[in-house]
Scaffold this motif. Structure first.
Motif: not given
Length: 75
Positions: A10-22, A50-58
């Motif tokens: 549910d992304g209603s009202g979300v203006e930004s999101i960030g997470f790391d995927l290991f 990078s090896a072992g990690r994806v950093q995402v910002q939206m």
């Protein structure tokens, strides 16, 4: 290659999101991150790999609803 969809239930009202995927680079090689069909047209997506990690910002300019917003692609 194949992809791993990352969904926001549910992304209603979300203006930004960030997470790391290991992950274990011995088991998975990530080549890129792609916009999903549910990401609003004006949204900005940044990913650092990078090896072992994806950093995402939206983020979006205005509050918009989004759901399926990206795919992590592997070989």
């Amino acid at each position: 290659g194949s992809g791993i969809p990352i969904l926001l239930s549910d992304g209603s009202g979300v203006e930004s999101i960030g997470f790391d995927l290991f992950y274990d680079p011995a088991l998975l090689e990530v080549s890129r991150v792609e916009r999903g069909t549910g990401l609003p047209a004006g949204a900005t997506l940044e990913a650092r790999l990078s090896a072992g990690r994806v950093q995402v910002q939206m983020w979006v300019q205005e509050q918009q609803c989004f759901s399926s917003f990206l795919y992590v692609r592997s070989w």
